[in-house]
Design an enzyme around this catalytic site. Structure first.
Site, PDB file in Angstrom:
ATOM      1  N   LYS A 160       0.932  -1.067   0.290  1.00  0.00           N
ATOM      2  CA  LYS A 160      -0.104  -0.027   0.330  1.00  0.00           C
ATOM      3  C   LYS A 160       0.912   1.582  -0.121  1.00  0.00           C
ATOM      4  O   LYS A 160       0.757   2.159  -0.301  1.00  0.00           O
ATOM      5  CB  LYS A 160      -0.993   0.768   0.852  1.00  0.00           C
ATOM      6  CG  LYS A 160      -1.403   1.104   1.552  1.00  0.00           C
ATOM      7  CD  LYS A 160      -2.620   1.240   3.111  1.00  0.00           C
ATOM      8  CE  LYS A 160      -1.661   1.181   4.353  1.00  0.00           C
ATOM      9  NZ  LYS A 160      -1.925   3.054   4.648  1.00  0.00           N
ATOM     10  N   ARG A 169      -1.018  14.687  12.766  1.00  0.00           N
ATOM     11  CA  ARG A 169      -0.614  14.331  11.045  1.00  0.00           C
ATOM     12  C   ARG A 169      -0.479  16.028  10.557  1.00  0.00           C
ATOM     13  O   ARG A 169      -0.764  16.591   9.248  1.00  0.00           O
ATOM     14  CB  ARG A 169      -1.759  13.321  10.311  1.00  0.00           C
ATOM     15  CG  ARG A 169      -1.468  12.504  10.859  1.00  0.00           C
ATOM     16  CD  ARG A 169      -0.322  11.378  11.155  1.00  0.00           C
ATOM     17  NE  ARG A 169      -0.053  10.386   9.914  1.00  0.00           N
ATOM     18  CZ  ARG A 169      -0.693   9.786   9.042  1.00  0.00           C
ATOM     19  NH1 ARG A 169      -1.920   8.772   9.094  1.00  0.00           N
ATOM     20  NH2 ARG A 169      -0.348   8.921   8.213  1.00  0.00           N
ATOM     21  N   ASP A 194       4.335   1.329  11.656  1.00  0.00           N
ATOM     22  CA  ASP A 194       2.955   0.365  11.643  1.00  0.00           C
ATOM     23  C   ASP A 194       2.402  -1.401  11.951  1.00  0.00           C
ATOM     24  O   ASP A 194       1.245  -1.499  12.065  1.00  0.00           O
ATOM     25  CB  ASP A 194       2.571   0.094  10.233  1.00  0.00           C
ATOM     26  CG  ASP A 194       2.086   1.786   9.421  1.00  0.00           C
ATOM     27  OD1 ASP A 194       3.181   1.799   8.436  1.00  0.00           O
ATOM     28  OD2 ASP A 194       2.697   3.099  10.177  1.00  0.00           O
TER      29      ASP A 194
HETATM   30  C1  EPZ Z   1       3.989   7.177   5.790  1.00  0.00           C
HETATM   31  O1  EPZ Z   1       2.730   8.153   6.251  1.00  0.00           O
HETATM   32  C2  EPZ Z   1       2.783   5.694   5.856  1.00  0.00           C
HETATM   33  N1  EPZ Z   1       1.992   6.122   5.393  1.00  0.00           N
HETATM   34  C3  EPZ Z   1       2.538   5.885   7.713  1.00  0.00           C
HETATM   35  O2  EPZ Z   1       1.830   4.926   7.639  1.00  0.00           O
HETATM   36  C4  EPZ Z   1       3.633   5.342   8.377  1.00  0.00           C
HETATM   37  O3  EPZ Z   1       3.139   4.571   9.698  1.00  0.00           O
HETATM   38  C5  EPZ Z   1       4.316   6.410   8.394  1.00  0.00           C
HETATM   39  O4  EPZ Z   1       5.126   6.954   6.858  1.00  0.00           O
HETATM   40  C6  EPZ Z   1       5.744   6.484   9.362  1.00  0.00           C
HETATM   41  O5  EPZ Z   1       6.441   4.813   8.849  1.00  0.00           O
HETATM   42  C7  EPZ Z   1       2.009   6.221   4.069  1.00  0.00           C
HETATM   43  O6  EPZ Z   1       3.178   5.651   4.049  1.00  0.00           O
HETATM   44  C8  EPZ Z   1       1.101   6.079   2.878  1.00  0.00           C
HETATM   45  P1  EPZ Z   1       5.728  10.584   8.102  1.00  0.00           P
HETATM   46  P2  EPZ Z   1       3.745   9.911   6.589  1.00  0.00           P
HETATM   47  O7  EPZ Z   1       5.658  11.921   7.588  1.00  0.00           O
HETATM   48  O8  EPZ Z   1       4.518   9.873   5.707  1.00  0.00           O
HETATM   49  C9  EPZ Z   1       5.529  13.891  12.070  1.00  0.00           C
HETATM   50  C10 EPZ Z   1       0.259   2.462   7.881  1.00  0.00           C
HETATM   51  O9  EPZ Z   1      -0.947   2.617   8.506  1.00  0.00           O
HETATM   52  N2  EPZ Z   1       5.183  14.926  10.539  1.00  0.00           N
HETATM   53  O10 EPZ Z   1       7.304   9.587   8.103  1.00  0.00           O
HETATM   54  O11 EPZ Z   1       2.528  10.011   7.463  1.00  0.00           O
HETATM   55  C11 EPZ Z   1       4.550  13.250  12.158  1.00  0.00           C
HETATM   56  O12 EPZ Z   1       3.353  14.200  13.096  1.00  0.00           O
HETATM   57  C12 EPZ Z   1       0.429   4.190   7.883  1.00  0.00           C
HETATM   58  O13 EPZ Z   1      -0.111   2.831   6.198  1.00  0.00           O
HETATM   59  C13 EPZ Z   1       5.283  15.923  10.806  1.00  0.00           C
HETATM   60  O14 EPZ Z   1       4.862  16.650  12.339  1.00  0.00           O
HETATM   61  O15 EPZ Z   1       4.072   9.704   8.239  1.00  0.00           O
HETATM   62  C14 EPZ Z   1       4.632  11.717  12.661  1.00  0.00           C
HETATM   63  O16 EPZ Z   1       4.750  12.176  14.184  1.00  0.00           O
HETATM   64  C15 EPZ Z   1       0.053   5.430   8.896  1.00  0.00           C
HETATM   65  N3  EPZ Z   1       5.080  17.176   9.980  1.00  0.00           N
HETATM   66  C16 EPZ Z   1       6.167  11.274  11.987  1.00  0.00           C
HETATM   67  O17 EPZ Z   1       6.709  13.185  11.198  1.00  0.00           O
HETATM   68  C17 EPZ Z   1       5.351  17.200   8.861  1.00  0.00           C
HETATM   69  O18 EPZ Z   1       5.051  17.784   8.225  1.00  0.00           O
HETATM   70  C18 EPZ Z   1       5.705  10.201  11.130  1.00  0.00           C
HETATM   71  O19 EPZ Z   1       5.289  11.156  10.152  1.00  0.00           O
HETATM   72  C19 EPZ Z   1       4.470  15.037   8.472  1.00  0.00           C
HETATM   73  C20 EPZ Z   1       5.047  14.867   9.476  1.00  0.00           C
END
Ligand code: EPZ
Length: 418
Positions: A22, A121, A304
């Site tokens: 996914k 998020r 995850d």
């Molecule tokens: C991706 O989400 C995945 N989703 C998530 O999988 C996964 O848990 C996550 O990466 C971490 O590995 C997809 O790939 C579609 P991040 P993403 O940006 O990109 C903070 C699932 O269950 N952050 O690495 O949203 C954020 O709040 C999903 O399949 C900011 O603060 O994750 C979080 O605490 C859930 N500002 C941390 O970073 C931003 O601009 C990690 O988020 C972006 C993120």
């Protein structure tokens, strides 16, 4: 609303397979906007998140043809830059489309992707990166408008190795003027998969899989076809279903190299794990041992997988401690597990799981995608009947899950809920 009805207490044994990823499919679907031609994708999982993303691409003017696991996307006549709010709100990950739309049209309009069930998020890291590339980002009334005359390469240091922000920067930088360097980039395998297809299309990218990625802008990309990588989180979830029920599983079409932290933790709690090239064999002990888990960015233990391990460890021998370091609200499933007899206490970032001898079937409700998988885990373990509401959450990320579980001997069916 549909519900899962599970008669638990059966050991899962047998052979099954992992579907396409996914979290690789979503940014790769976005990348098909950039070549302004035809892209053929294989092994895109048939799940809600990919369905909604394909709907958006069609609304933006792309032509989509799907037969079984092959999807053909022709983005030549795409003519819209605004992601429809209705779809945007249904899945967060559509913010990835913004980078690709911007990369092609130098404009993108989308609604602020609402927080979701596991945390706020925010997308500040994405927007700050776009600003560094010369994009004017305007937010008003819940809408974000990104606009520029020309995307310019820039040096971007990410405060946090955000997966989505890394992907968005790559998608915006592929056809930008000049070179973009990302430091403290995310290193997840899904980013390597995205870069692989972009390089097949003619993009000039290096460093993927490390924390420093360089993208040299090119003028044009070409058509290509691509097989999506296996879903390492679905694969880990299926392994846990066997491990938690004292079973054995032969899992095909997987990439063990993407799953080292997951396999290490399964061995630590007493499972025998055998890795082949694209297969994993697991045999569970009669009762798992308690272990400690800390979620970290790749190559650390993936956030995850946290909730499914929480469900599995609720009946382990001893007390396990899980520390969730990535998202601030990823323990909502624990209250549902406690309704089934689990003994889990939350203290800040930690979930303290006191292993019990048995769980009892109950009526529970999925709180998010991976939290829902944890309740499935508990239902398979518990003696008696478990009914899980809001299973549309689970459908977001697991393809053919009911069939795969039945193939492993699970007594599970879907019914219309009360
Ligand atoms: C991706 O989400 C995945 N989703 C998530 O999988 C996964 O848990 C996550 O990466 C971490 O590995 C997809 O790939 C579609 P991040 P993403 O940006 O990109 C903070 C699932 O269950 N952050 O690495 O949203 C954020 O709040 C999903 O399949 C900011 O603060 O994750 C979080 O605490 C859930 N500002 C941390 O970073 C931003 O601009 C990690 O988020 C972006 C993120």
């Amino acid at each position: 609303m549909k519900e899962y009805v599970i008669e638990g207490g059966k050991r899962l044994t047998g052979t099954t397979y992992a579907s396409g990823s996914k979290n690789a499919s979503l940014p790769i679907l976005a990348a098909t906007i950039l070549n302004e031609g035809t892209t053929k994708l294989y092994r895109v999982p048939k799940i809600r998140d990919t369905k909604i993303t394909l709907e958006i691409l069609e609304l933006l003017g792309c032509k989509i043809k799907r037969n079984n696991d092959k999807i053909e996307i022709n983005s030549k006549d795409m003519n819209q830059v605004e992601i429809p709010e209705e779809q945007m709100r249904q899945i967060r990950s559509t913010v990835i489309l913004a980078g690709a739309i911007l990369g092609r049209f130098k404009e993108a309009i989308f609604s602020y992707p609402g927080g979701c069930d596991i945390g706020a998020r925010p997308i500040d890291l994405h927007m700050n990166a776009f600003r560094k590339m010369g994009v004017n980002v305007r937010e008003e009334a819940g809408y974000i408008q990104c606009k520029c005359d020309q995307l310019k390469g820039a040096n971007i240091h990410l405060e946090f190795p955000s997966v989505g922000a890394t992907e968005n920067i790559i998608l915006a930088a592929v056809k930008a003027e000049g070179t973009t360097k990302i430091t403290n980039a995310a290193m997840e395998p899904e980013i390597i998969d995205l870069v692989k297809i972009l390089k097949q299309m003619g993009a000039k990218i290096s460093g993927e899989g490390t924390n420093e990625i360089e993208i040299i802008g090119v003028d044009q990309l070409k058509d290509t076809s691509y097989h999506i990588m296996p879903d390492r989180i679905e694969a880990g979830t299926l392994l846990c279903f066997a491990a938690g029920t004292g079973g054995t599983i032969q899992l095909k079409e997987v990439e063990p190299l993407h799953m080292i932290p997951i396999l290490e933790k399964l061995e630590e709690c007493g499972c025998m794990v055998k890795k082949e090239k694209h297969e994993i064999f697991l045999e569970a002990p009669r009762r798992l041992k308690a272990i400690d888990i800390k979620t970290m960015p790749y190559p650390g233990f993936p956030t995850d997988m946290q909730s499914v391990f929480g469900g599995m460890l609720s009946v382990a021998k001893g007390t396990s401690v899980i520390t969730e370091n990535i998202f601030e609200n990823r323990y909502r499933y624990c209250q549902e597990l406690n309704r089934m007899g689990a003994k889990i206490n939350i203290s800040g970032k930690n979930a303290i799981i006191k292993g019990v001898r048995r769980l009892s079937g109950a009526k529970v409700e999925a709180t998010d995608l991976r939290g829902g998988a944890s309740l499935l885990m508990a239902g398979l373990i518990a003696k008696g009947t478990t009914r899980i509401k809001k299973i549309e959450y689970i459908a977001r990320g697991y393809e053919n899950l009911e069939e795969k579980l039945k193939g492993l001997g699970a007594n599970i069916k879907i019914e219309e809920g009360e």
